[in-house]
Enzyme design. Structure first.
Site, PDB file in Angstrom:
ATOM      1  N   TRP A   1       0.835  -1.212   0.000  1.00 57.71           N
ATOM      2  CA  TRP A   1       0.000   0.000   0.000  1.00 57.71           C
ATOM      3  C   TRP A   1       0.865   1.254   0.000  1.00 57.71           C
ATOM      4  O   TRP A   1       0.570   2.225  -0.696  1.00 57.71           O
ATOM      5  CB  TRP A   1      -0.964   0.000   1.187  1.00 57.71           C
ATOM      6  CG  TRP A   1      -1.939  -1.125   1.140  1.00 57.71           C
ATOM      7  CD1 TRP A   1      -2.059  -2.156   2.032  1.00 57.71           C
ATOM      8  CD2 TRP A   1      -2.942  -1.371   0.129  1.00 57.71           C
ATOM      9  NE1 TRP A   1      -3.060  -3.008   1.649  1.00 57.71           N
ATOM     10  CE2 TRP A   1      -3.621  -2.561   0.496  1.00 57.71           C
ATOM     11  CE3 TRP A   1      -3.325  -0.707  -1.035  1.00 57.71           C
ATOM     12  CZ2 TRP A   1      -4.666  -3.085  -0.272  1.00 57.71           C
ATOM     13  CZ3 TRP A   1      -4.364  -1.238  -1.796  1.00 57.71           C
ATOM     14  CH2 TRP A   1      -5.018  -2.402  -1.417  1.00 57.71           C
TER      15      TRP A   1
ATOM     16  N   ASP B   1      -1.488   7.035   6.100  1.00 55.40           N
ATOM     17  CA  ASP B   1      -2.540   6.086   5.731  1.00 55.40           C
ATOM     18  C   ASP B   1      -2.761   5.204   6.954  1.00 55.40           C
ATOM     19  O   ASP B   1      -1.892   4.420   7.316  1.00 55.40           O
ATOM     20  CB  ASP B   1      -2.067   5.259   4.519  1.00 55.40           C
ATOM     21  CG  ASP B   1      -3.043   4.139   4.153  1.00 55.40           C
ATOM     22  OD1 ASP B   1      -4.051   3.954   4.862  1.00 55.40           O
ATOM     23  OD2 ASP B   1      -2.782   3.445   3.144  1.00 55.40           O
TER      24      ASP B   1
ATOM     25  N   LYS C   1     -11.702  -1.602   7.447  1.00 53.61           N
ATOM     26  CA  LYS C   1     -10.875  -2.451   8.300  1.00 53.61           C
ATOM     27  C   LYS C   1     -11.318  -2.319   9.767  1.00 53.61           C
ATOM     28  O   LYS C   1     -11.462  -3.291  10.451  1.00 53.61           O
ATOM     29  CB  LYS C   1      -9.390  -2.099   8.187  1.00 53.61           C
ATOM     30  CG  LYS C   1      -8.830  -1.951   6.758  1.00 53.61           C
ATOM     31  CD  LYS C   1      -8.724  -3.212   5.998  1.00 53.61           C
ATOM     32  CE  LYS C   1      -8.372  -3.151   4.526  1.00 53.61           C
ATOM     33  NZ  LYS C   1      -7.485  -2.157   4.002  1.00 53.61           N
TER      34      LYS C   1
HETATM   35  C1  LIG Z   1      -6.901  -1.844   2.536  1.00 51.16           C
HETATM   36  C2  LIG Z   1      -5.883  -0.807   2.506  1.00 51.16           C
HETATM   37  C3  LIG Z   1      -5.840   0.163   1.488  1.00 51.16           C
HETATM   38  C4  LIG Z   1      -6.793   0.156   0.324  1.00 51.16           C
HETATM   39  O1  LIG Z   1      -8.029   0.626   0.708  1.00 51.16           O
HETATM   40  P1  LIG Z   1      -9.200   0.817  -0.371  1.00 51.16           P
HETATM   41  O2  LIG Z   1     -10.253   1.484   0.467  1.00 51.16           O
HETATM   42  O3  LIG Z   1      -9.583  -0.535  -0.856  1.00 51.16           O
HETATM   43  O4  LIG Z   1      -8.702   1.673  -1.450  1.00 51.16           O
HETATM   44  C5  LIG Z   1      -4.874   1.139   1.570  1.00 51.16           C
HETATM   45  N1  LIG Z   1      -3.990   1.171   2.572  1.00 51.16           N
HETATM   46  C6  LIG Z   1      -3.988   0.263   3.559  1.00 51.16           C
HETATM   47  C7  LIG Z   1      -2.972   0.340   4.649  1.00 51.16           C
HETATM   48  C8  LIG Z   1      -4.930  -0.761   3.546  1.00 51.16           C
HETATM   49  O5  LIG Z   1      -4.949  -1.671   4.539  1.00 51.16           O
END
Ligand SMILES: *Cc1c(COP(=O)(O)O)cnc(C)c1O
Length: 357
Positions: free
Chosen positions: A100, A167, A191
């Site tokens: 990511w 993020d 999540k």
């Molecule tokens: C799941 C995840 C993403 C992607 O998220 P989306 O909402 O599917 O775009 C980005 N960064 C991290 C750390 C993730 O766990």
């Protein structure tokens, strides 16, 4: 309903109360005779949900007054380009700690110079680099606090000489965070805070308006701040469940309380991984994630992988197959994953070991 222990990485287990509230609201929202997905998003009743959601975010994370919380579409993945679009004028720094993080870095390159300050790619991202220099002239420094795929996590709020952007898709609301150390925090809800379809962005207002490029309205944070996250139609159902998820978290005692529970759950499973002769953890101990726990068969026992997966499945475990880039197993033990599920997985590993002695 079948008893399962849901370790999915995302979308994933949500508090039962939140899901139940969603079911009720789908049938009849606030005695309106209409479903929550049938009412106007401009109605008073909906406005109350938006306000409650925002208030819960601010309360749980102690978000200072000079910040806004936005609920947008597009997932965390859209933020990979929206962040640099809004903040990157000349140069940005990124810490490459996983798939990511790497994707975020790649998107930023379209908007300016990107410095990759450190990477753990060569060891398949099994640790978080700690020695690096952040260029003092960078517009911001981007980190991924929890590396969902590799099971590593930055457990503290880092000191950064430049604006810190994070993020936090997979560890938001899992521990108290000093929001004032960040310029911007974002993530997909699916999540730890709700269903897919809504993306949260916590943003310090004074950092905006500094880039010279033209920003399309939908990709301009200022437009969404002005529209109070309703510049266009928000994902109402996802926001509704998110609100109920945060309410559940608040009733549980908030972030300090959930952090304690998360530590207990993670300790329980990591202790078993370390004790059990058939398994071993993949992440560096000091960087072990409290949210995504990755492990593989120990040396010499690799051939038992498929058998353990089947065995665990027969005991009700769901979603423990590791990501293809790590292999083995991954148990995602987000906030709503009950301790009983973690205990069930531990019992399963013990029994499997016994059967193979
Ligand atoms: C799941 C995840 C993403 C992607 O998220 P989306 O909402 O599917 O775009 C980005 N960064 C991290 C750390 C993730 O766990």
């Amino acid at each position: 309903m079948k008893t399962t222990h849901n370790f999915n990485a995302g979308p994933c287990v949500l508090p039962k109360e939140a899901v139940q509230a969603g079911i009720e609201a789908l049938k009849d929202f606030n005695n309106s005779g209409m479903s929550v997905i049938e009412i106007s998003h401009r109605s008073k009743d909906w406005e109350a949900v938006m306000n409650e959601c925002r208030a819960l975010w601010k309360e749980l994370l102690h978000i200072p007054d000079n910040y806004e919380v936005l609920f947008l579409g597009g997932g965390a993945s859209l933020q990979f380009c929206m962040v640099p679009m809004n903040l990157l004028e000349k140069k940005a720094a990124y810490l490459d700690t996983g798939v990511w993080a790497k994707k975020a870095l790649k998107e930023a390159k379209a908007f300016g110079e990107v410095v990759n300050v450190a990477s753990s790619a060569e060891s398949n991202y099994n640790f978080v680099p700690k020695k690096y220099t952040i260029p003092a002239d960078a517009d911001y420094f981007h980190i991924t606090t929890n590396n969902t795929i590799y099971g590593t996590e930055i457990h503290t709020d880092l000191d950064s000489p430049v604006l810190l952007v994070a993020d936090m898709s997979s560890d938001i609301m899992s521990r108290p965070v000093d929001v004032s150390k960040y310029g911007l925090i974002y993530g997909g809800a699916q999540k730890n805070v709700g269903p897919a379809g809504v993306t949260f962005v916590i943003i310090r207002k004074d950092i905006l308006g500094k880039v010279s490029r033209h920003l399309p309205s939908m990709l301009d944070y200022r437009i969404h701040i002005e529209g109070e996250s309703m510049y266009n139609t928000p994902p109402v159902f996802s926001i509704f469940i998110m609100t109920r998820t945060l309410k559940w978290l608040k009733n549980l005692g908030g972030l300090k309380a959930i952090q304690k529970i998360n530590r207990e759950k993670a300790d329980l499973l990591y202790s078993e991984i370390d004790r059990n002769s058939l398994f071993r953890g993949t992440a560096a101990k000091e960087d072990r994630s409290l949210m995504n726990i990755c492990f593989v068969m120990a040396e010499g026992h690799e051939s038992l992988e498929a058998e353990f997966l089947d065995f665990a499945k027969s005991r009700g475990m769901v979603g423990i197959k590791g990501h293809r880039s790590v292999g083995g197993f991954r148990a995602s033990v987000y906030n709503a994953c009950p301790k009983e599920s973690v205990q069930a997985l531990v019992d399963c590993m013990r029994e499997f070991e016994k059967n193979h002695k």
